[in-house]
Write a protein that holds these residues in place. Structure first.
Motif, short mmCIF file in Angstrom:
data_model
loop_
_atom_site.label_atom_id
_atom_site.label_comp_id
_atom_site.label_asym_id
_atom_site.label_seq_id
_atom_site.Cartn_x
_atom_site.Cartn_y
_atom_site.Cartn_z
N GLN A 194 -0.30 -0.16 12.04
CA GLN A 194 -0.60 0.78 13.11
C GLN A 194 0.30 0.49 14.31
O GLN A 194 0.70 -0.65 14.56
CB GLN A 194 -2.06 0.65 13.53
N ARG A 195 0.63 1.54 15.02
CA ARG A 195 1.41 1.42 16.28
C ARG A 195 2.61 0.50 16.07
O ARG A 195 2.74 -0.54 16.71
CB ARG A 195 0.51 0.91 17.41
N THR A 196 3.47 0.89 15.16
CA THR A 196 4.59 0.03 14.76
C THR A 196 5.44 -0.39 15.95
O THR A 196 5.64 0.37 16.91
CB THR A 196 5.48 0.72 13.73
N GLN A 197 5.93 -1.61 15.88
CA GLN A 197 6.83 -2.19 16.87
C GLN A 197 8.15 -2.52 16.18
O GLN A 197 8.21 -2.65 14.95
CB GLN A 197 6.22 -3.46 17.45
N GLN A 198 9.19 -2.71 16.99
CA GLN A 198 10.51 -3.01 16.41
C GLN A 198 10.48 -4.29 15.59
O GLN A 198 11.18 -4.39 14.57
CB GLN A 198 11.56 -3.09 17.52
N GLU A 199 9.69 -5.26 15.99
CA GLU A 199 9.65 -6.52 15.23
C GLU A 199 8.99 -6.37 13.87
O GLU A 199 9.02 -7.31 13.07
CB GLU A 199 8.92 -7.61 16.04
N ASP A 200 8.40 -5.22 13.61
CA ASP A 200 7.82 -4.97 12.29
C ASP A 200 8.89 -4.58 11.27
O ASP A 200 8.61 -4.49 10.07
CB ASP A 200 6.77 -3.84 12.35
N ASP A 220 -3.55 -7.71 14.44
CA ASP A 220 -4.60 -6.80 13.97
C ASP A 220 -4.08 -5.38 13.79
O ASP A 220 -4.84 -4.48 13.43
CB ASP A 220 -5.80 -6.82 14.93
N ARG A 221 -2.78 -5.17 14.00
CA ARG A 221 -2.21 -3.86 13.68
C ARG A 221 -1.94 -3.72 12.18
O ARG A 221 -1.68 -2.63 11.70
CB ARG A 221 -0.90 -3.65 14.45
N ALA A 246 2.13 3.69 6.19
CA ALA A 246 1.35 3.22 5.04
C ALA A 246 2.31 2.97 3.90
O ALA A 246 3.10 3.84 3.53
CB ALA A 246 0.29 4.24 4.64
N LEU A 247 2.23 1.79 3.33
CA LEU A 247 3.09 1.39 2.22
C LEU A 247 2.21 1.17 0.99
O LEU A 247 1.19 0.49 1.07
CB LEU A 247 3.86 0.12 2.59
N ARG A 248 2.67 1.71 -0.12
CA ARG A 248 1.85 1.69 -1.33
C ARG A 248 2.42 0.75 -2.37
O ARG A 248 3.64 0.64 -2.51
CB ARG A 248 1.76 3.10 -1.90
N CYS A 249 1.51 0.09 -3.11
CA CYS A 249 1.92 -0.79 -4.19
C CYS A 249 1.09 -0.48 -5.42
O CYS A 249 -0.15 -0.49 -5.37
CB CYS A 249 1.74 -2.25 -3.80
N ASP A 250 1.79 -0.22 -6.54
CA ASP A 250 1.15 -0.05 -7.84
C ASP A 250 1.48 -1.28 -8.67
O ASP A 250 2.60 -1.40 -9.18
CB ASP A 250 1.72 1.19 -8.55
#
Lengths: 115, 111
Positions: free
Chosen positions: A80-86, A63-64, A20-24
């Motif tokens: 979700q279910r991170t992959q190397q290409e992410d 849809d991840r 999860a990445l957050r942005c303010d």
């Protein structure tokens, strides 16, 4: 705050983990964008919010990927279910209006490395 | 997919020289913007030129826009070591709200 703040700045995840990445964004900014930047490339559009409404999610690669901005301020990008290409830098940007005429204010980015 | 393409991909110049980079894009635009990105940092807005403008100046920056050729150029005069960064052009299409970025030009200014 004075600028767009993103956290964490660096994230290492094992393949298959959720992140999860957050942005303010800047306070009061109406528009919020998420971009993905691969190494040596320009930012690629992921999704756009106007206040709490997600008006465009056409750039989400699969849809991840899921983004939300429930109260029209802070936004979270979840993978979700991170992959190397992410593996990439995820940039958040905001602008004061919903019009397409002005500059974007970018955060420093969250660098995601998937092992 | 990237809307714009910058040229050259990389540029190395001596401090004090001018740096010129070009951007070409594919579809009609509302405006074109240039951004700078220092290594490991976010993007910083430099200048915006609207589709009905042909040239704009801001400090040591000069931007031109030729909508007939779908191209723009960014000139940095009297470059400094602090200008070392990647430079991106970004366009907003007609009836669009999102910026589409090119792949960038990496500029190195040697002291």
């Amino acid at each position: 705050g004075a600028g767009v703040s993103q956290s964490p700045r660096y994230k290492v995840a094992k393949r298959g983990q959720d992140v999860a990445l957050r942005c303010d964004p800047i306070s009061g900014h109406v528009s919020l964008f998420w971009y993905q930047q691969a190494l040596g490339q320009g930012p690629e559009f992921l999704t756009y919010f106007q206040n709490e409404a997600q008006l465009d999610k056409s750039g989400l690669p699969s849809d991840r990927f899921f983004a939300e901005r429930p109260e029209g301020s802070v936004s979270t990008l979840k993978i979700q279910r991170t992959q190397q290409e992410d593996s990439a830098v995820y940039l958040c940007a905001s602008s004061p209006t919903g019009q397409h005429t002005g500059e974007l204010f970018f955060g420093e980015g969250s660098r995601l490395t998937v092992l | 997919s990237q809307q714009g393409e910058e040229d050259p991909q990389a540029l190395s110049i001596q401090e004090g020289e001018n740096a010129t980079m070009n951007c070409s894009y594919k579809t009609s635009i509302n405006n074109l913007q240039w951004y700078r990105q220092n290594s490991g940092r976010g993007l910083v807005h430099l200048i915006l030129i609207r589709s009905n403008e042909r040239e704009k100046h801001s400090g040591r920056l000069r931007v031109t826009l030729d909508t007939s050729k779908k191209s723009s150029s960014l000139l940095i005069t009297a470059s400094r070591a602090a200008d070392t960064a990647s430079y991106f052009c970004a366009t907003t299409g007609l009836n669009d709200y999102k910026l589409s970025f090119g792949a960038g030009t990496t500029v190195t200014v040697r002291a």
